[in-house]
Structures are given as structure tokens and as C-alpha cells.
Enzyme design. Structure first.
Site, short mmCIF file in Angstrom:
data_model
loop_
_atom_site.label_atom_id
_atom_site.label_comp_id
_atom_site.label_asym_id
_atom_site.label_seq_id
_atom_site.Cartn_x
_atom_site.Cartn_y
_atom_site.Cartn_z
N LYS A 42 27.44 -23.59 47.64
CA LYS A 42 27.95 -23.19 48.96
C LYS A 42 28.97 -22.06 48.80
CE LYS A 42 31.34 -26.86 48.54
NZ LYS A 42 31.54 -28.31 48.72
N TYR A 270 57.49 -4.95 50.75
CA TYR A 270 57.82 -5.41 52.10
C TYR A 270 58.83 -6.54 52.08
CZ TYR A 270 53.66 -2.95 53.87
OH TYR A 270 52.73 -2.00 54.22
#
Ligand SMILES: *Cc1c(COP(=O)(O)O)cnc(C)c1O
Length: 382
Positions: A42, A270
Site C-alpha cells: 500500500k 525562519y
């Protein structure tokens, strides 16, 4: 390793399919011979790339494939006509008919699903194969274990639904062996209450990678559902599964964009969450959360440059991550940096990188984005 794009790479994953194949053989060899191997592929085969991974697992001799949804099943069907595919997630009502179209095996947890699949089978003119899922304490899919008999009877009574397997899923196989044992007991006791159930004729499965630690040869289990371990990653530290000797299939790499010296006291990235304590040489790497380095790795993870561990400084940004290379001589623009994998004598495992990003290996692999090309190695190195 082929690079399909003509452009140089700035962040990529290397997938070693030869190691994947060897891992499947090693896992098989560690199991009783009658255990069938359900390859769980998956989420784009845990980020490794579904077509390449599944083709190699077919070659290696997986018995059955498990996917989460129809789109994955359809993609897999194109690669392996005739290969059995189990859908692990429930179908939505408008998806039902594709089970027949793609010749899939469905998971059933409810009476509603049995009725709907019976209708699909009747329309298709042949029975739909199902695995009955039993909820033994996961609290997610499956019929609650105390109500198994009723759903079982409904399956038997549905002429166009054919029972091909029974299974359950563990909630805490990596850290609660007592509860895992309780789930096994509930599963076996639910099965024992189903009259006429011929377990030897069915896929009977419970174990994912971590489950293997407590799997006993005795008992009706005759299949395992393997995701993480086939990619060479252990479900927990100190896992007994180190004995299997599966090795990592995936490495995650980037490069040095620029190198520069900054004075002590300078804040990095940042939010200015890191301030340099000394004059520092930084390398600005050409990958960020836009590639799959989680923002949670900010100020925590380490990345290999020149074979040495370099701490991530400040926040990871979308396209760049900054590391401290002060102590590594000669770092230059264009150099390779390793986020997960080996470089020289250094190694950062997926488990370590995930831990320092506040997550688990499964999520790290699913977070590597589309921007990141996967390069495939197909033969074992010497
Ligand atoms: C994903 C999944 C697995 C595989 O689990 P791993 O821990 O990756 O081996 C097995 N069973 C079910 C139902 C799953 O959803």
C-alpha cells in the site's frame, strides 16, 4: 542506477530491488515453510514505488499482494494479471463493481458489505472472494470478535460471496505482547465458534512485521502480511527480528547547494530558532519539507556530509535544509549529503531519522514527496 531525467538530481531516493528480493527470501526462511507471504504494498509500496517493487516481489515469489485501495489495486493489476490482490480497506458503495472488474479479493467487516458484494457477484456471474476480518481489539476494521458467527453465517448464506480467508490485525504488536496474545486468543476463539470452517482451505493471518516476534509455528496461522520488514526496517529497536538480517532497501539523498561562513550570534532560518554559538560553516542542502524532510527534524536531525554527522540548524524549509559543516574540511557545492543511508563510515538509519523527526518509519517513507525521483538498483553489488 538509471536516472531517467537528463538533469542532475538535487534530492532523490535510491531503492535497492535486489536487497528487497533478498529480504523476502530471508523473511521466508525465518518462518515455518507452510506460511504464505502476503506482500503489503500500500501507499506506493511504502514510498518505494509500486510498479517496480511489486514486480520484484512477484519475481521473488510473494503469494498474495495487499493494498489499501482500488487505485492501488488497479495499478497492481496492470503489472500482474492473474496475481491475487487483497484490498485491506473497505469499499465505498460506488466502488463495489470494480472488485469484479479487477478480480480483487475484498475485506469484509459488516453485513452491508456482504450483501453488496453478493449483488456484485450475481451481476458478474461469479462469486466474489472475500477475507473475513475480525476486530480482536484494534477498534478499526473487522467484525467485533464476539459477533463473528453471525457475519460468518451471512457469508455462507450469500451464494455469490466466497470465503477465501480470515484475519485480524494487532494494535500493539511492537510493545504489548500480552495484549497481542489476547488478540490471538480472541481470534482463535471466534474462529472456533464458526461451524464448518475449514481453516486449512483458507488464508488465516494476523501477523504484520512486528507480529512475527510472537508468531508460533503451532496454530492455524498459515500466512503473514509483511510491509515494513521487507523493506529492511525493524518495527522497533532491539527487535528480535534483527535475526532475520533484512537490510534497508531505501536511502534518501540530497546535495550541498552553497557553503558559507557565518559569525557567532547569527540566527539561522525562519523563526530564528537557532543561534550560532561559534563562527560556523554552514551548508545549505537542496532538500526540505517539499521533498520529505519533516519540519519536525528542525534543530534535531543529523545529515551525513563527507561521511560525518552534521546537525540540522534551525527550521527545515520547503526547499532547503541547513547543516553545520564547520568540522568537515573541504565541503563544496554539489557534494552529496545523505539523509537516510550510508556515506563513508557514517550511517543514519530510517529509524533514527524518524525518531529525530518525531515520527515512525512508516510515516517517513510515506512523506517522501513526488518531487523526489526514485532510482532503482536491480542487481546485488559484489
Ligand atoms: C499496513 C498493514 C500491514 C503491514 O504492516 P507492517 O507493520 O508494515 O508490516 C499488515 N496488515 C494490515 C492490515 C495493514 O494495514
Amino acid at each position: 542506477m538509471q536516472n531517467l531525467s537528463r538533469l542532475p538530481l538535487r534530492c532523490w531516493a535510491e531503492i535497492d530491488l535486489a536487497v528487497l528480493e533478498r529480504n523476502l527470501h530471508l523473511i521466508r526462511a525465518s518462518l515455518p515453510p507452510h506460511m504464505r507471504y502476503v506482500a503489503v504494498v500500500k501507499a506506493d509500496a511504502y514510498g518505494h514505488g509500486l510498479p517496480q517493487t511489486a514486480a520484484r516481489l512477484m519475481h521473488a515469489g510473494a503469494d498474495l499482494f495487499a493494498v489499501a485501495n482500488l487505485a492501488e489495486a488497479a495499478a497492481l493489476r496492470e503489472i500482474g494479471p492473474g496475481w491475487p490482490i487483497l484490498l485491506l480497506s473497505p469499499l465505498l458503495p460506488d466502488e463495489d463493481r470494480y472488485v469484479a472488474e479487477y478480480d480483487l479479493t475484498a475485506t469484509v467487516s459488516t453485513s452491508d458489505e456482504v450483501r453488496r458484494l453478493d449483488t456484485v457477484g450475481r451481476t458478474a456471474g461469479r462469486p466474489i472472494q472475500v477475507h473475513l476480518k475480525i476486530d480482536t481489539g484494534m477498534g478499526r476494521l473487522g467484525v467485533w470478535h464476539e459477533e463473528t458467527e453471525k457475519l460468518y453465517a451471512e457469508i455462507l448464506a450469500a451464494p455469490f460471496v466466497k470465503l477465501a480467508g480470515v484475519f485480524t490485525h494487532f494494535s500493539s504488536p511492537d510493545d504489548d505482547p500480552a495484549f497481542t496474545a489476547e488478540q490471538r486468543r480472541r481470534f482463535l476463539s471466534a474462529l472456533a465458534r464458526c461451524p464448518g470452517l475449514e481453516l486449512s482451505q483458507l488464508f488465516v493471518h494476523a501477523d504484520n512485521s512486528a507480529g512475527l516476534e510472537t508468531l508460533e509455528a503451532a496454530g492455524p496461522f498459515n500466512a503473514v502480511r509483511i510491509g515494513l520488514l521487507q523493506f529492511g526496517i525493524l518495527p522497533r529497536r532491539e527487535s528480535l527480528l534483527t535475526q532475520v538480517r533484512a537490510e534497508p532497501v531505501f536511502s534518501f539523498k540530497t546535495r550541498v547547494g552553497i557553503v558559507k561562513k557565518l559569525p557567532a550570534g547569527t540566527a539561522i532560518s525562519y523563526g530564528r530558532t537557532h543561534t550560532l554559538k561559534r563562527e560556523t560553516t554552514i551548508a545549505v542542502l537542496t532538500a526540505g519539507y517539499g521533498d520529505g524532510i519533516p519540519r519536525a527534524a528542525s534543530n534535531r536531525a543529523q545529515i551525513l556530509v563527507g561521511g560525518s554527522r552534521c546537525p540540522v540548524l534551525g527550521r527545515v524549509t520547503m526547499d532547503q535544509t541547513i547543516v553545520d559543516v564547520t568540522d568537515i574540511p573541504g565541503v563544496a557545492s554539489g557534494d552529496e549529503a545523505v539523509i537516510v543511508g550510508r556515506q563513508g563510515d557514517g550511517e543514519i538509519s530510517l529509524a533514527e531519522f524518524s525518531h529525530s523527526s518525531d515520527t515512525i518509519p512508516w510515516e517517513t517513507l510515506c512523506s517522501v514527496t513526488k518531487r523526489v525521483p526514485r532510482l532503482y538498483k536491480t542487481q546485488l553489488g559484489l
